[in-house]
Every structure is written in C-alpha cells, then in structure tokens.
Design a protein around this motif. Structure first.
Motif, PDB file in Angstrom:
ATOM      1  N   THR A  29      47.783  -5.492 -17.693  1.00 23.28           N
ATOM      2  CA  THR A  29      47.875  -5.026 -16.311  1.00 23.28           C
ATOM      3  C   THR A  29      46.817  -3.943 -16.089  1.00 23.28           C
ATOM      4  OG1 THR A  29      49.502  -3.330 -16.905  1.00 23.28           O
ATOM      5  CG2 THR A  29      50.351  -5.448 -16.201  1.00 23.28           C
ATOM      6  N   PRO A  30      46.301  -3.834 -14.859  1.00 20.20           N
ATOM      7  CA  PRO A  30      45.299  -2.793 -14.582  1.00 20.20           C
ATOM      8  C   PRO A  30      45.929  -1.466 -14.174  1.00 20.20           C
ATOM      9  CG  PRO A  30      45.525  -4.208 -12.672  1.00 20.20           C
ATOM     10  CD  PRO A  30      46.464  -4.763 -13.727  1.00 20.20           C
ATOM     11  N   ASP A  31      47.259  -1.427 -14.060  1.00 23.70           N
ATOM     12  CA  ASP A  31      47.901  -0.275 -13.431  1.00 23.70           C
ATOM     13  C   ASP A  31      49.160   0.178 -14.167  1.00 23.70           C
ATOM     14  OD1 ASP A  31      49.308  -2.581 -12.864  1.00 23.70           O
ATOM     15  OD2 ASP A  31      49.414  -2.261 -10.702  1.00 23.70           O
ATOM     16  N   SER A  32      49.211  -0.013 -15.480  1.00 21.79           N
ATOM     17  CA  SER A  32      50.366   0.430 -16.254  1.00 21.79           C
ATOM     18  C   SER A  32      50.577   1.931 -16.084  1.00 21.79           C
ATOM     19  CB  SER A  32      50.159   0.117 -17.732  1.00 21.79           C
ATOM     20  OG  SER A  32      51.090   0.806 -18.534  1.00 21.79           O
ATOM     21  N   PHE A  33      51.830   2.357 -16.012  1.00 21.65           N
ATOM     22  CA  PHE A  33      52.126   3.776 -15.823  1.00 21.65           C
ATOM     23  C   PHE A  33      51.614   4.623 -16.984  1.00 21.65           C
ATOM     24  CE2 PHE A  33      55.501   3.293 -18.894  1.00 21.65           C
ATOM     25  CZ  PHE A  33      55.811   4.575 -19.323  1.00 21.65           C
ATOM     26  N   TYR A  34      51.488   4.026 -18.170  1.00 20.73           N
ATOM     27  CA  TYR A  34      51.149   4.806 -19.352  1.00 20.73           C
ATOM     28  C   TYR A  34      49.681   4.670 -19.741  1.00 20.73           C
ATOM     29  CZ  TYR A  34      51.535   6.975 -23.956  1.00 20.73           C
ATOM     30  OH  TYR A  34      51.370   7.805 -25.036  1.00 20.73           O
ATOM     31  N   ASP A  35      49.223   3.435 -19.922  1.00 24.12           N
ATOM     32  CA  ASP A  35      47.844   3.294 -20.420  1.00 24.12           C
ATOM     33  C   ASP A  35      46.819   3.096 -19.305  1.00 24.12           C
ATOM     34  OD1 ASP A  35      47.697   0.485 -19.738  1.00 24.12           O
ATOM     35  OD2 ASP A  35      48.745   0.003 -21.576  1.00 24.12           O
ATOM     36  N   LYS A  36      47.285   2.997 -18.053  1.00 21.38           N
ATOM     37  CA  LYS A  36      46.395   2.952 -16.888  1.00 21.38           C
ATOM     38  C   LYS A  36      45.353   1.837 -16.960  1.00 21.38           C
ATOM     39  CE  LYS A  36      48.379   6.823 -15.608  1.00 21.38           C
ATOM     40  NZ  LYS A  36      49.444   6.800 -14.590  1.00 21.38           N
ATOM     41  N   GLY A  37      45.742   0.704 -17.569  1.00 21.32           N
ATOM     42  CA  GLY A  37      44.837  -0.434 -17.621  1.00 21.32           C
ATOM     43  C   GLY A  37      43.919  -0.460 -18.827  1.00 21.32           C
ATOM     44  N   ALA A  38      44.228   0.345 -19.846  1.00 20.26           N
ATOM     45  CA  ALA A  38      43.348   0.446 -21.016  1.00 20.26           C
ATOM     46  C   ALA A  38      43.249  -0.844 -21.807  1.00 20.26           C
ATOM     47  CB  ALA A  38      43.827   1.575 -21.933  1.00 20.26           C
ATOM     48  N   THR A  39      44.236  -1.751 -21.654  1.00 18.66           N
ATOM     49  CA  THR A  39      44.194  -3.022 -22.389  1.00 18.66           C
ATOM     50  C   THR A  39      44.233  -4.210 -21.421  1.00 18.66           C
ATOM     51  OG1 THR A  39      46.618  -2.975 -22.679  1.00 18.66           O
ATOM     52  CG2 THR A  39      45.277  -2.026 -24.433  1.00 18.66           C
ATOM     53  N   PHE A  40      43.643  -4.036 -20.258  1.00 19.12           N
ATOM     54  CA  PHE A  40      43.708  -5.091 -19.240  1.00 19.12           C
ATOM     55  C   PHE A  40      42.859  -6.305 -19.594  1.00 19.12           C
ATOM     56  CE2 PHE A  40      42.337  -6.627 -14.867  1.00 19.12           C
ATOM     57  CZ  PHE A  40      43.458  -7.404 -14.687  1.00 19.12           C
ATOM     58  N   THR A  41      41.676  -6.091 -20.158  1.00 15.26           N
ATOM     59  CA  THR A  41      40.832  -7.239 -20.482  1.00 15.26           C
ATOM     60  C   THR A  41      41.370  -7.972 -21.710  1.00 15.26           C
ATOM     61  OG1 THR A  41      39.341  -6.084 -22.000  1.00 15.26           O
ATOM     62  CG2 THR A  41      38.823  -5.944 -19.635  1.00 15.26           C
ATOM     63  N   ASP A  42      41.039  -9.241 -21.832  1.00 15.87           N
ATOM     64  CA  ASP A  42      41.484 -10.026 -22.988  1.00 15.87           C
ATOM     65  C   ASP A  42      41.031  -9.380 -24.296  1.00 15.87           C
ATOM     66  OD1 ASP A  42      42.580 -11.792 -21.240  1.00 15.87           O
ATOM     67  OD2 ASP A  42      41.251 -13.471 -21.696  1.00 15.87           O
ATOM     68  N   THR A  43      39.783  -8.931 -24.340  1.00 10.59           N
ATOM     69  CA  THR A  43      39.251  -8.346 -25.575  1.00 10.59           C
ATOM     70  C   THR A  43      40.026  -7.103 -25.974  1.00 10.59           C
ATOM     71  OG1 THR A  43      37.037  -9.201 -25.092  1.00 10.59           O
ATOM     72  CG2 THR A  43      37.199  -7.373 -26.660  1.00 10.59           C
ATOM     73  N   LEU A  44      40.276  -6.228 -25.013  1.00  7.99           N
ATOM     74  CA  LEU A  44      41.004  -4.994 -25.305  1.00  7.99           C
ATOM     75  C   LEU A  44      42.467  -5.272 -25.636  1.00  7.99           C
ATOM     76  CD1 LEU A  44      39.447  -2.658 -22.591  1.00  7.99           C
ATOM     77  CD2 LEU A  44      39.068  -2.560 -25.061  1.00  7.99           C
ATOM     78  N   ALA A  45      43.054  -6.269 -24.969  1.00  8.49           N
ATOM     79  CA  ALA A  45      44.444  -6.622 -25.260  1.00  8.49           C
ATOM     80  C   ALA A  45      44.582  -7.157 -26.682  1.00  8.49           C
ATOM     81  CB  ALA A  45      44.951  -7.652 -24.254  1.00  8.49           C
ATOM     82  N   LEU A  46      43.640  -7.979 -27.113  1.00 10.24           N
ATOM     83  CA  LEU A  46      43.686  -8.520 -28.473  1.00 10.24           C
ATOM     84  C   LEU A  46      43.447  -7.420 -29.507  1.00 10.24           C
ATOM     85  CD1 LEU A  46      41.833 -11.923 -28.028  1.00 10.24           C
ATOM     86  CD2 LEU A  46      44.246 -11.564 -28.537  1.00 10.24           C
ATOM     87  N   ALA A  47      42.561  -6.498 -29.204  1.00  9.18           N
ATOM     88  CA  ALA A  47      42.339  -5.373 -30.111  1.00  9.18           C
ATOM     89  C   ALA A  47      43.604  -4.528 -30.234  1.00  9.18           C
ATOM     90  CB  ALA A  47      41.169  -4.526 -29.620  1.00  9.18           C
ATOM     91  N   ARG A  48      44.281  -4.331 -29.123  1.00 10.47           N
ATOM     92  CA  ARG A  48      45.544  -3.588 -29.142  1.00 10.47           C
ATOM     93  C   ARG A  48      46.592  -4.339 -29.966  1.00 10.47           C
ATOM     94  NH1 ARG A  48      49.011   0.730 -29.099  1.00 10.47           N
ATOM     95  NH2 ARG A  48      50.930   0.211 -28.004  1.00 10.47           N
ATOM     96  N   ALA A  49      46.671  -5.644 -29.821  1.00  9.77           N
ATOM     97  CA  ALA A  49      47.623  -6.434 -30.604  1.00  9.77           C
ATOM     98  C   ALA A  49      47.331  -6.307 -32.094  1.00  9.77           C
ATOM     99  CB  ALA A  49      47.585  -7.896 -30.167  1.00  9.77           C
ATOM    100  N   ASP A  50      46.062  -6.399 -32.467  1.00  9.47           N
ATOM    101  CA  ASP A  50      45.688  -6.228 -33.869  1.00  9.47           C
ATOM    102  C   ASP A  50      46.124  -4.846 -34.370  1.00  9.47           C
ATOM    103  OD1 ASP A  50      44.481  -8.732 -33.829  1.00  9.47           O
ATOM    104  OD2 ASP A  50      42.450  -7.934 -33.570  1.00  9.47           O
ATOM    105  N   GLU A  51      45.933  -3.847 -33.530  1.00  8.25           N
ATOM    106  CA  GLU A  51      46.262  -2.472 -33.916  1.00  8.25           C
ATOM    107  C   GLU A  51      47.759  -2.297 -34.152  1.00  8.25           C
ATOM    108  OE1 GLU A  51      45.211   1.908 -32.131  1.00  8.25           O
ATOM    109  OE2 GLU A  51      46.063   0.455 -30.730  1.00  8.25           O
ATOM    110  N   VAL A  52      48.593  -2.791 -33.218  1.00  7.43           N
ATOM    111  CA  VAL A  52      50.035  -2.560 -33.376  1.00  7.43           C
ATOM    112  C   VAL A  52      50.600  -3.344 -34.553  1.00  7.43           C
ATOM    113  CG1 VAL A  52      50.330  -1.981 -30.941  1.00  7.43           C
ATOM    114  CG2 VAL A  52      50.781  -4.329 -31.689  1.00  7.43           C
ATOM    115  N   VAL A  53      50.035  -4.523 -34.830  1.00  7.41           N
ATOM    116  CA  VAL A  53      50.475  -5.282 -36.006  1.00  7.41           C
ATOM    117  C   VAL A  53      50.100  -4.523 -37.274  1.00  7.41           C
ATOM    118  CG1 VAL A  53      50.156  -7.410 -37.323  1.00  7.41           C
ATOM    119  CG2 VAL A  53      50.454  -7.515 -34.841  1.00  7.41           C
ATOM    120  N   ALA A  54      48.896  -3.988 -37.323  1.00  7.81           N
ATOM    121  CA  ALA A  54      48.464  -3.221 -38.493  1.00  7.81           C
ATOM    122  C   ALA A  54      49.340  -1.989 -38.698  1.00  7.81           C
ATOM    123  CB  ALA A  54      46.998  -2.823 -38.338  1.00  7.81           C
ATOM    124  N   GLN A  55      49.853  -1.435 -37.620  1.00 10.84           N
ATOM    125  CA  GLN A  55      50.690  -0.241 -37.706  1.00 10.84           C
ATOM    126  C   GLN A  55      52.146  -0.556 -38.050  1.00 10.84           C
ATOM    127  OE1 GLN A  55      50.039   1.601 -33.878  1.00 10.84           O
ATOM    128  NE2 GLN A  55      48.214   2.683 -34.570  1.00 10.84           N
TER     129      GLN A  55
END
Length: 270
Positions: free
Chosen positions: A7-33
C-alpha cells in the motif's frame, strides 16, 4: 507473522514497501528475522483512497506468488476482507486468509474452507471496513470478542477450514477504543481459554500510542511490553512490524517460563 504492506499509505511505513521490489525485499527480511508467516495486504485498514478488488488483486497476488516461490517453508497470508481477492491469492500460494473485518463478506470464509487453507477470525463489533471507531460501547468487550470470534471459528470449520488452522484475533483498535484494548490484554486468559489459538495484532497501534502518549514512530517499546504480557498468557501468534525484536521477546518470555532453553550459554559454565 511479519507484515508486508503493498500500500502507498500505510499508517506505519508510509508506503515504504509499496513497489514489488521493496515488498519482496521486506519479505526476505522478515523471514530472515524469524517470521513463520508473511502477511501481505493491499489495502490500508483505515480511511483512505478507494481500492477496488481488481486493484487489490494486482497489488497482492504477484507478491504472494513470488514470496511463496522464494520461501516455500513459510506460510503466506493474505490480509483481505474480499472473497474474490482471497480466491486469487490462494491460487498464487497463500495458505492463510487474514480476514481483518470479521466476515463482512460471508463468502470469504467459504473460499478458505473450499481450499482448505487457514482462516483468521476477527472481531470488529460490526464496524464497516476502513472506518474508525466512534463512541463504541460494549457491556463486556471480552465476552463480545469471544462470542463473535468463536462463532466465526465454528463456521470456518463447518466450511472446511482445518480446525488446527483457525486463529482468533481480538483485533485491537478495530471497532474499539483504548480502554477496550487494555481490557482485552488484561483478560486475554479468557480468550485463550476458548481452546482456539489466539493471534494478536498489537504492533504500533493507536491504543498503545494513547496509553503511552507516543506518536506512531515511538510505540515500539509499548508494543513489545504488550507482546511480552500476551505471550506469557498463552497467545500463539503476533502480527508485527518489528519481527526480530518480537522473536526475542517471545523467546525470552518462553525461557523465563521454562518452555525453551537459552540459545548460547557459556557464562559461569567453564
């Protein structure tokens, strides 16, 4: 359960993972964590620009497919209240439907049951999707949560959802004020005692901000305190932004209780 917002308007991340590339990077990050579930949503929970089902599908389905392919060991969850979105998400690899608006689309749980995937039973007190609570009142908020979520759980099983893949979510802030949120935590034992596993979505929510008088960016400590309390009282899963910190809280709570051991012990042993 690590949060990935498409989403481009999340209350918390303000769209930081809106693009496919950023969303996939975020998914990789949370799985690693340490996330065992990756929750992907395409519509902001609160008020905002209208997003129809077709746009929601375009936002979440390609990311779900990619995450499922990259991380087959984790469960991919779709955060939606629409049956048609869930249908496409499940076909792409989603194994859990996170119905945050408490069955407002009665066909959603039927889709989950038809495909035999998991289902999250939420409580909103009848709130309309994407609206904020206004002068809400319950004679007993905990009793209301238990009644609504267990009713949904029983319907989910009747529809074909495997019983061990049903979760109850008291759903903080949805149709509730801060006093309701605190009461739910104070009496979470009663929800856990239903026997259904409980999921809590506490992360950086308004009830924490109001309790501690903190803006959105200053709620992590309050979130982790609430998480430790809930974990100690038997809550099974947490939907979170800060995955690594939450994993540490859960592990430390479990170690104090004696249900897991320390990961790396040398002090005073040699």
């Amino acid at each position: 359960m690590g949060i990935v917002n498409r989403t481009p308007d999340s209350f918390y991340d303000k769209g930081a993972t809106f693009t496919d590339t950023l969303a996939l990077a975020r998914a990789d990050e949370v799985v690693a964590q340490g996330a065992a579930i990756v929750d992907i949503g395409g519509v902001k929970a609160g008020p905002g620009d209208a997003v129809d089902a077709a746009e929601e599908i375009d936002r979440v389905v390609p990311v779900i497919a990619a995450v499922h392919e990259r991380h087959p060991e984790v469960t991919v969850s779709v955060d939606t209240w629409r049956a048609e979105v869930a249908e496409r998400a499940i076909a792409a690899g989603a194994g859990l439907v996170n119905d945050t608006w408490a069955g407002v689309d009665p066909e959603l749980v039927e889709v989950a049951g038809h495909h035999g995937v998991g289902y999250v039973c939420s409580h909103t007190g009848g709130a309309v999707p994407r609206t904020r609570p206004h002068r809400v009142h319950y004679d007993d908020v905990v009793a209301d949560v238990i009644a609504e979520t267990t009713r949904l759980a029983e319907r989910a099983v009747d529809c074909g959802v495997p019983e061990d893949r049903v979760l109850l979510d008291p759903t903080h802030d949805f149709g509730k004020n801060t006093f309701h949120g605190l009461e739910l935590l104070r009496r979470i034992d009663e929800v856990v005692a239903t026997g259904w596993p409980v999921l809590m979505a506490l992360s950086n929510k308004d009830f924490i901000g109001e309790t501690c008088a903190r803006p959105v960016g200053g709620r992590v400590a309050g979130t982790l305190a609430a998480t430790a309390w809930a974990a100690a009282h038997g809550v099974a899963a947490f939907r979170v932004h800060e995955v690594g910190e939450t994993v540490d809280v859960i592990r430390m709570t479990a170690a104090i209780a004696g249900t897991v051991g320390p990961l790396d012990t040398i002090r005073g042993l040699a």
